[in-house]
Design an enzyme around this catalytic site. Structure first.
Site, PDB file in Angstrom:
ATOM      1  N   LYS A  26      25.998 -65.259 -19.640  1.00 61.46           N
ATOM      2  CA  LYS A  26      26.666 -65.921 -20.769  1.00 61.46           C
ATOM      3  C   LYS A  26      28.043 -66.440 -20.363  1.00 61.46           C
ATOM      4  CE  LYS A  26      23.917 -64.143 -24.475  1.00 61.46           C
ATOM      5  NZ  LYS A  26      23.745 -63.630 -25.803  1.00 61.46           N
ATOM      6  N   LYS A  60      13.213 -65.622 -19.752  1.00 64.84           N
ATOM      7  CA  LYS A  60      12.827 -64.918 -20.983  1.00 64.84           C
ATOM      8  C   LYS A  60      12.995 -65.844 -22.186  1.00 64.84           C
ATOM      9  CE  LYS A  60      16.714 -62.838 -23.289  1.00 64.84           C
ATOM     10  NZ  LYS A  60      16.721 -62.489 -24.675  1.00 64.84           N
ATOM     11  N   LYS A  77      16.867 -67.072 -27.978  1.00 69.74           N
ATOM     12  CA  LYS A  77      17.308 -67.826 -29.157  1.00 69.74           C
ATOM     13  C   LYS A  77      18.241 -68.958 -28.789  1.00 69.74           C
ATOM     14  CE  LYS A  77      18.809 -64.090 -31.355  1.00 69.74           C
ATOM     15  NZ  LYS A  77      19.510 -63.282 -32.339  1.00 69.74           N
TER      16      LYS A  77
END
Ligand code: ATP
Ligand code: LTN
Length: 327
Positions: A112, A193, A196
């Site tokens: 991130k 993976k 969202k």
């Protein structure tokens, strides 16, 4: 006394079948066996910028999705993290026993942070707040998807470090991963993976996608160049479709093999799509009913917070005593 279970989701983006199969579905399955607390972790959400109006709406949406999935608010506590200030309070105390090096090693942080121009301290502290969520309630079991296993390892390390510095205070929690569906992969790229925050058009099936969109996304899923399903040699795209089918249907391994061996990919995708649509249609109907009653949702969240706050406050008091802080 029943073992306590704690888990949560961030009110960001659109919940997808990975979130459902990796976590939510298992929460529903175990809710009667344990004392369960299911949280909407809004303080975690703001480690990356969220538009305030959207965040507020997402909190209600996630609460409604928990209920639509079958979480029973008479049996479990459903609550919003920021409604119980003890989460932030304990997080501070835990940051003081957590080496920065542990946090810099977290893979979610590295991924991130790499996407941000400027990285907030909150993004680095994210796993400490997660540890606080869990330790605050002395939870013994934390049902999550596989991507959270590293954060749970850190939670155990923080709990053990605190216990050895200040004396036995926290229950050291275990991880609980589902046997099938712990890591659902992106339909456009089965090496990543399902997430969202990914942007690809055909990446994920959201729980609130209309049936036609679900069918389209699954029919376009990446597979490989073999003509049909061979469970022994299948690539990641085919294995992912099989995992989605099996997690929804609950079929055993032998049954799966018998049913799908040799099947052409077009037919495999059609059957996976129908399995997903069949499960999500009644779910979406319940969601629409629940979200149209904001008074009911607010009451569920208010009750949940009121039920868990005394447990959280007791732990903070104990931690303050152990550390010599003013009580
Ligand atoms: P983001 O990618 O934006 O960080 P996310 O999709 O990982 O979001 P979270 O709110 O972080 O969603 O996760 C909620 C729960 O869903 C966690 O228990 C997590 O482990 C689980 N989960 C998330 N993605 C998957 C996946 N692809 N397969 C299985 N479980 C998943
Ligand atoms: N980091 C988790 C969400 C989360 C959580 C928790 C999960 C925050 N606090 C406590 C289990 C227990 C995620 O899924 N991204």
């Amino acid at each position: 006394m029943k073992t306590r279970v704690f888990s949560g989701m961030q009110p960001t983006g659109n919940l997808h079948i990975g979130n459902y199969l990796g976590a939510l579905k298992n929460w529903v399955r175990i809710q009667h066996d344990y004392e369960c607390i299911f949280c909407i972790v809004d303080l975690h959400a703001v480690t990356l910028y969220q538009e305030p109006g959207e965040l507020r709406a997402k909190i209600a949406e996630i609460a409604a999705l928990y209920l639509a999935a079958g979480i029973d608010p008479q049996v479990c506590s459903i609550m919003v993290q920021s409604a119980v200030p003890a989460h932030a309070e304990l997080a501070w105390m835990l940051t003081c026993v957590t080496p920065v090096g542990w946090l810099e090693r977290m893979t979610q942080y590295k991924t991130k942070a790499a996407k941000q121009e400027s990285v907030s301290d909150g993004l680095l502290q994210y796993p400490v707040l997660m540890a606080a969520d869990i330790l605050l309630y002395q939870a013994g079991i934390v049902p999550v998807g596989e991507d959270q296993a590293q954060h749970l390892e850190l939670t155990r390390d923080v709990a053990q470090r605190f216990n050895s510095l200040y004396g036995d205070t926290f229950v050291v929690p275990g991880t609980s991963l589902p046997a099938v569906g712990a890591r659902i992969m992106g339909l456009d790229d089965p090496t990543q993976k399902m997430s969202k925050s990914a942007t690809g058009q055909n990446h994920a099936v959201a729980l609130l996608d209309p049936p036609d969109k679900i069918r389209k996304t699954i029919m376009r899923a990446t597979t490989d160049s073999s003509p049909g399903v061979d469970p022994e040699t299948a690539g990641p795209g085919v294995l992912n479709l099989l995992a989605i089918y099996q997690a929804f249907s609950g079929d055993g391994d032998d049954e799966m093999k018998r049913h799908f061996a040799g099947m052409r990919y077009g037919e495999l995708k059609k059957q996976v799509a129908e399995m997903v649509v069949t499960h999500l249609e009644p779910f979406q109907q319940r969601y629409r009913q629940i979200i149209s009653d904001p008074g009911y949702l607010a009451a569920v969240l208010r009750d949940g917070a009121a039920r868990v706050a005394p447990i959280a406050n007791d732990t903070v008091r104990l931690v303050k005593q152990r550390m010599g802080l003013y009580t």
